[in-house]
Design a protein around this motif. Structure first.
Motif: not given
Length: 141
Positions: A4-14
């Motif tokens: 969850l944290k990884a995907f949260h960070l990926i889309f935050m970067v986007t």
């Protein structure tokens, strides 16, 4: 939890890629004087806002809320950093909305701001990013 944290960070970067680049497009758009450039910027701005930036924001919030519900609120609800971070995220939504309003203004050829205004406007998400990341990683209070 880490997924969850990884995907949260990926889309935050986007999302932040769009928050950094869209106002930069506004700088160049405000400086453009020919119709071909004007129309090209309208297309680029629209695709960035609707195709990258807004989906990135929505998915960032989906994973963020999921983490809050799953574990973070229970662990950090009493800590001030989380409340400050959530407040800053609310303000970042307001910034995102202003990006939308300026997008509409350019689309309708009624921009009222200079390229200098957009240069300053472009710096705002940097401040949000610095403070939000420090709060989430360091958890200072």
């Amino acid at each position: 939890m880490l997924w969850l944290k990884a995907f949260h960070l990926i889309f935050m970067v986007t999302w932040f890629a769009g928050l950094f680049y869209l106002p930069r497009l506004y700088v160049y758009h405000a400086m453009s004087e020919d119709e071909i450039s004007n129309e090209r910027f309208k297309i680029m701005e629209r695709k960035l806002f609707y195709g990258i930036m807004t989906p990135g924001m929505v998915i960032t919030f989906v994973f963020g809320i999921w983490m809050l519900i799953d574990y973070a609120w229970g662990m950090y609800a009493a800590m001030g950093w989380l409340h400050v971070k959530l407040t800053l995220l609310t303000l970042l939504l307001v910034y995102h909305y202003f990006c939308y309003r300026y997008l509409v203004d350019f689309k309708l050829d009624r921009n009222r701001h200079s390229h200098v205004f957009y240069r300053w406007f472009n710096e705002i998400p940097v401040l949000f990013l610095l403070v939000i990341v420090i709060l989430a990683v360091v958890k200072p209070f």
